[in-house]
Write an enzyme that holds these catalytic residues in place. Structure first.
Site, mmCIF file in Angstrom:
data_model
loop_
_atom_site.group_PDB
_atom_site.id
_atom_site.type_symbol
_atom_site.label_atom_id
_atom_site.label_comp_id
_atom_site.label_asym_id
_atom_site.label_seq_id
_atom_site.Cartn_x
_atom_site.Cartn_y
_atom_site.Cartn_z
ATOM 1 N N HIS A 274 0.802 -1.230 0.000
ATOM 2 C CA HIS A 274 0.000 0.000 0.000
ATOM 3 C C HIS A 274 0.831 1.274 0.000
ATOM 4 C CE1 HIS A 274 -3.984 -1.850 0.769
ATOM 5 N NE2 HIS A 274 -3.250 -2.778 1.367
ATOM 6 N N LYS B 183 -8.494 14.153 4.279
ATOM 7 C CA LYS B 183 -7.647 12.961 4.320
ATOM 8 C C LYS B 183 -6.626 13.178 5.425
ATOM 9 C CE LYS B 183 -6.554 13.787 -0.067
ATOM 10 N NZ LYS B 183 -6.906 12.519 -0.661
ATOM 11 N N ARG B 184 -5.837 12.126 5.765
ATOM 12 C CA ARG B 184 -4.787 12.325 6.746
ATOM 13 C C ARG B 184 -3.863 13.461 6.298
ATOM 14 N NH1 ARG B 184 -4.155 8.610 11.184
ATOM 15 N NH2 ARG B 184 -2.127 9.633 11.418
ATOM 16 N N LYS C 196 0.643 14.593 0.699
ATOM 17 C CA LYS C 196 -0.753 14.848 0.316
ATOM 18 C C LYS C 196 -0.986 16.329 0.020
ATOM 19 C CE LYS C 196 -2.523 10.887 2.992
ATOM 20 N NZ LYS C 196 -3.143 9.985 1.999
ATOM 21 N N THR D 280 -8.453 6.627 -1.908
ATOM 22 C CA THR D 280 -9.798 6.067 -2.039
ATOM 23 C C THR D 280 -10.852 7.155 -1.792
ATOM 24 O OG1 THR D 280 -9.462 5.286 0.221
ATOM 25 C CG2 THR D 280 -9.352 3.635 -1.541
ATOM 26 N N LYS E 57 -14.821 8.055 -3.319
ATOM 27 C CA LYS E 57 -16.029 8.371 -2.544
ATOM 28 C C LYS E 57 -16.625 9.693 -3.046
ATOM 29 C CE LYS E 57 -13.725 5.961 1.121
ATOM 30 N NZ LYS E 57 -12.726 6.090 2.195
HETATM 31 C C1 26V Z 1 2.754 1.739 8.158
HETATM 32 C C2 26V Z 1 2.862 1.705 9.506
HETATM 33 C C3 26V Z 1 4.192 1.549 10.062
HETATM 34 C C4 26V Z 1 4.160 1.171 11.505
HETATM 35 C C5 26V Z 1 3.237 2.034 12.286
HETATM 36 C C6 26V Z 1 1.839 1.884 11.804
HETATM 37 C C7 26V Z 1 1.749 1.868 10.330
HETATM 38 C C8 26V Z 1 0.532 1.982 9.741
HETATM 39 C C9 26V Z 1 0.438 1.987 8.366
HETATM 40 C C10 26V Z 1 1.545 1.874 7.576
HETATM 41 C C11 26V Z 1 1.465 1.880 6.093
HETATM 42 C C12 26V Z 1 0.269 2.515 5.640
HETATM 43 C C13 26V Z 1 0.179 2.523 4.170
HETATM 44 C C14 26V Z 1 -1.103 3.152 3.751
HETATM 45 O O1 26V Z 1 -1.900 3.539 4.562
HETATM 46 N N1 26V Z 1 -1.298 3.245 2.467
HETATM 47 C C15 26V Z 1 -2.508 3.808 1.897
HETATM 48 O O2 26V Z 1 -3.313 2.714 1.495
HETATM 49 C C16 26V Z 1 -4.515 3.125 0.880
HETATM 50 C C17 26V Z 1 -5.308 1.881 0.589
HETATM 51 O O3 26V Z 1 -4.668 1.118 -0.386
HETATM 52 C C18 26V Z 1 -4.199 3.918 -0.365
HETATM 53 O O4 26V Z 1 -5.399 4.348 -0.944
HETATM 54 C C19 26V Z 1 -3.331 5.108 -0.036
HETATM 55 O O5 26V Z 1 -2.942 5.768 -1.206
HETATM 56 C C20 26V Z 1 -2.098 4.643 0.716
HETATM 57 O O6 26V Z 1 -1.343 5.751 1.175
#
Ligand code: 26V
Length: 808
Positions: free
Chosen positions: A358, A546-547, A552, A652, A656
């Site tokens: 992701h 969004k976050r 972003k 995403t 929406k």
């Molecule tokens: C990494 C970590 C590292 C450890 C701490 C907690 C944590 C939580 C999440 C992540 C990676 C997150 C990657 C992510 O959120 N990607 C998003 O995924 C969406 C669904 O596919 C996508 O639409 C977004 O573009 C993408 O940024």
């Protein structure tokens, strides 16, 4: 069976008297809510019992969707909608003098995710229930006591407050203590011989119980479409352990043990693009993995008696690398507990696992220090070492002399374990989440893997639940669509295409405008009531939710508004616009928090300046979450999707907004490109650098942000305004300015500033011609069908989960 108002009333009163201890007349809204949920849950339970029988009879494949996050949103009204009972319930309750809308307010939203990744998992649960004929999909996750924090805005700044969402008990989840799993941490591994076989004995470990809590999910208007999300909470092994220790005077030790165990499911890490690197995070990841894999094995043996054909009937999908330790965990169970050989176990493992990436942001890619990992999970570490050793040996013999290939794909290197490499090597499929993202995976971060196993790589562009984000969230539009083309679109989103036939129907187009206006009024009311800012529903609603993150580029939007402010002060006129922002910043991400303060400072200036606020207003929505999204997306005219090209894997939110008829102002990134392709130039405002240009410019020396600054006076002016007193606050925005200039603007905000501003102006002018605008809005709705998560889940079934593999 509830078929009408009368049968509902009877069932409700019945349930009420069984589950509540007060008479109805003396009970409060929470008790009334609780009784209603209990009734709906009971119904869903009986549907589930039937469905599970069919599942076994038909020998359907079971898919375990493993995710550290599930952002499921509120359930009551959504479930009733899926059951087709909302009106009956509303009217039945009214007869009993109960206000349904008030009961809805009693529900807490489960805040078990950060953003896109967690919400995607929830949309996929929804669509896995809907598309169950292709195989049964279940979610496996963690029941964090504290999910994502609640965001407060105090003096323009974000303040994080814990969200005690479980305080009244979360009625939708049912504990299933009989299905708990013991998870083992730390300790040491001893080897011994069992005949001529080496066996591994894990000793002196710390056991933790993983106790499931199940939440049922429904598909649309078909009670056989049902599955569940199983959330695990961590509990100490012996309930009487404390007492025992107490008697021996070791109370402190017992309390420490309990606290250490409970910490595992205590809190969700709020960083979503930054690898935490903390032991607790790894504990959580293994906790989820071991519980899910353990559950699947126990269930399979209960149903089939042995593990025969396991890989044919079971699939594990890992949502990013977070649950990647489930790969060695399955190996461990098959070898250490089931007595299989390495080869047998590996054959099964690589056939059941699939992995979705992701993000390509380097700081988000998980790499665990060997020392930390080995101490926490000694046996799992040994297995990873062996996977790596065998992999390198195999590749070494197939590509002799190719040291670079080994270096680029090894699992363990420089004292760290690369979880993405483990995931690729241990899975039979790897996919990205939009076309461009999947392409970048193949060409870039997984380029070496792609060379040796091209057949593993797939793209499945993300999708969202159009039932939640259009049908449920936007009733005026949903009703209008159903009147025009019938209700089949709710099951089959590509039916929305039929709306194009109405583009010349004046009556229909007027209704479309009215529906949008209603949604804008609803959001305006919400904003006024909560935040005291009055906004005009006839202005153009330009929304960026969004976050908060550098890539972003909420900053780019804020600078554009400052520029617009300057221009309006100098006499420019525009179509009145309301800029709406929302989103949370990770608690430790200071730069992102600075941007929140910046937006609020700009809002202060703009909203209090009579000369401009007929034209522009700015609002920062507090605590953006799923429920607020359901009010926000339907109200948008313009959808801001302006990430630095190549950085947003998919996005995403863009989908929406599209389902709700907003027009995208989008960079050449992620799913924007596919939305653009679906609707064409006329109905989308595309701007800025391409991913290839960004990657090229990122090479040292190819970009100098000072050049942009000095050559574009408008830009120079707003950047200087960050620090010259213009913002009328003592808050120091030097860090933002330094990021743009002295740190060379790593997200290309300055480079994209002019193309972005020009694209925005184009849209704003287009808004003046409402007929033309509505055409584009309709076009977006009509072409949104392919972005339904039903389509995405069908593709996962076809391409990945149900792929014919060897039967092992
Ligand atoms: C990494 C970590 C590292 C450890 C701490 C907690 C944590 C939580 C999440 C992540 C990676 C997150 C990657 C992510 O959120 N990607 C998003 O995924 C969406 C669904 O596919 C996508 O639409 C977004 O573009 C993408 O940024």
């Amino acid at each position: 069976m509830i078929q009408d108002k009368e049968s509902f009333k009877k069932a409700y009163l019945d349930t009420f008297s069984r589950v509540e201890s007060n008479p109805l007349e003396l009970s409060n809204n929470w008790e009334k809510y609780h009784a209603l949920v209990s009734l709906v849950k009971e119904m869903m339970n009986s549907y589930w019992v039937n469905a599970v029988k069919t599942n076994i009879e038909k020998d359907q494949r079971r898919i375990y969707y493993l995710s550290m996050e599930f952002l499921i949103g509120k359930m009551l009204a959504y479930n009733l909608m899926n059951l087709g009972l909302e009106n009956i319930v509303r009217e039945g309750l009214a007869d009993l003098n109960i206000n349904y809308d008030e009961l809805l307010l009693q529900e807490e939203e489960a805040p078990l995710g950060n953003g896109g990744l967690g919400r995607l998992a929830a949309c996929y649960l929804d669509s896995m229930a809907q598309e169950k004929d292709a195989g049964y999909g279940f979610g496996f996750g963690i029941r964090y006591k504290y999910g994502l924090f609640t965001q407060k805005i105090v003096d323009g700044c974000q303040v994080e407050v814990p969200d005690p969402w479980l305080k009244d008990g979360y009625v939708w989840a049912t504990p299933k203590p009989d299905r708990m799993i013991t998870v083992k941490f730390k300790g040491n591994v001893r080897t011994a011989m069992d005949g001529n076989r080496i066996i591994f004995i894990h000793e002196n470990y710390e056991p933790v119980l993983a106790v499931p809590h199940d939440i049922l999910f429904l598909g649309y208007m078909d009670t056989s479409k049902i599955n569940y999300l199983r959330l695990y909470s961590a509990e100490p092994v012996m309930q009487d352990f404390d007492l025992l220790s107490f008697n021996q005077g070791e109370f402190a030790k017992a309390a420490a043990y309990r606290a250490e165990v409970e910490a595992i499911s205590n809190i969700l890490y709020p960083e979503d693009q930054n690898q935490a690197g903390r032991e607790l995070r790894l504990k959580q990841e293994y906790f989820l993995s071991a519980a899910s894999v353990g559950d699947s094995i126990a269930y399979y043996k209960m149903i089939y008696g042995s593990l025969d054909k396991f890989a044919k009937r079971v699939a594990f999908h890992i949502n990013d690398t977070h649950p990647a330790v489930s790969i060695p965990e399955l190996m461990r169970i098959l070898i250490d507990e089931e007595g299989m050989s390495w080869e047998e176990a590996w054959e099964i493992t690589v056939n059941v696992f699939s992995y979705t990436n992701h993000t390509i942001l380097p700081e988000a890619l998980e790499c665990w220090p060997v020392d930390l990992f080995r101490a926490l999970l000694p046996r799992i570490y040994m297995i990873i070492e062996e996977i790596d050793r065998r992999y390198l040996q195999d590749i070494g013999s197939r590509y002799p002399g190719d040291e670079e290939l080994l270096r680029k794909t090894a699992i363990i290197a420089d004292g760290r374990i690369n979880m993405a490499h483990l995931s690729v090597i241990g899975s039979r499929s790897v996919n990205g989440v939009s076309r461009i993202h999947s392409q970048i995976l193949k060409e870039n971060i997984f380029g070496a893997f792609y060379k040796i196993t091209p057949e593993k790589f797939h793209n499945i562009t993300n999708g969202v639940s159009h039932r939640r984000f259009l049908h449920y969230a936007n009733q005026p539009l949903s009703d209008l669509i159903s009147q025009a083309i019938g209700v089949e679109w709710i099951n089959q989103a590509t039916e929305l295409d039929k709306l194009l036939a109405f583009s010349n129907d004046r009556g229909f187009m007027e209704q479309l405008a009215k529906a949008k206006y209603k949604n804008k009024e609803r959001l305006a009311k919400y904003i006024f009531e909560r935040q005291g800012v009055a906004i005009d529903p006839s202005s153009m609603f330009d929304i960026h939710v969004k976050r908060l993150h550098g890539y972003k580029r909420q900053l780019l939007n804020a600078l554009k508004i400052m520029d617009l402010y300057n221009a309006i002060k100098e006499g420019k006129t525009i179509q009145p616009t309301t800029f709406i922002f929302g989103g949370k910043a990770a608690s430790s991400y200071q730069r992102a928090k600075d941007v929140i303060k910046l937006i609020n400072s700009v809002a202060q200036i703009v909203n209090n300046d009579k000369q401009v606020n007929d034209y522009i207003r700015v609002v920062f929505l507090e605590n953006f979450n799923v429920s607020l999204g359901e009010i926000v997306y339907p109200a948008a005219d313009v959808s801001e999707q302006i990430s630095t090209a190549s950085k947003e894997a998919s996005g995403t939110g863009c989908m929406k907004f599209m389902f709700n008829g907003a027009i995208t102002l989008g960079s050449r990134d992620g799913a924007n490109l596919e939305i653009h392709e679906a609707v064409g130039d006329e109905h989308f405002a595309l701007f800025g650098l391409t991913a290839a240009q960004v990657m090229e410019l990122s090479v040292a020396g190819r970009y100098n942000s000072w050049d942009e600054y000095s050559s574009t006076p408008r830009l120079k002016r707003v950047i200087d305004q960050l620090v010259d007193g213009f913002l009328q606050t003592t808050y120091d925005f030097h860090s933002i300015r330094n990021g743009l200039l002295w740190e060379n603007d790593c997200f290309f905000v300055l480079k994209d500033f002019m193309p972005y501003t020009v694209a925005w102006e184009g849209l704003n002018q287009k808004y003046a011609d409402q007929d033309q605008w509505l055409q584009s809005s309709l076009y977006n709705i009509a072409k949104a069908g392919i972005f339904s998560s039903d389509r995405a889940i069908k593709e996962y079934h076809q391409l990945i989960w149900n792929r014919k593999g060897p039967v092992v």
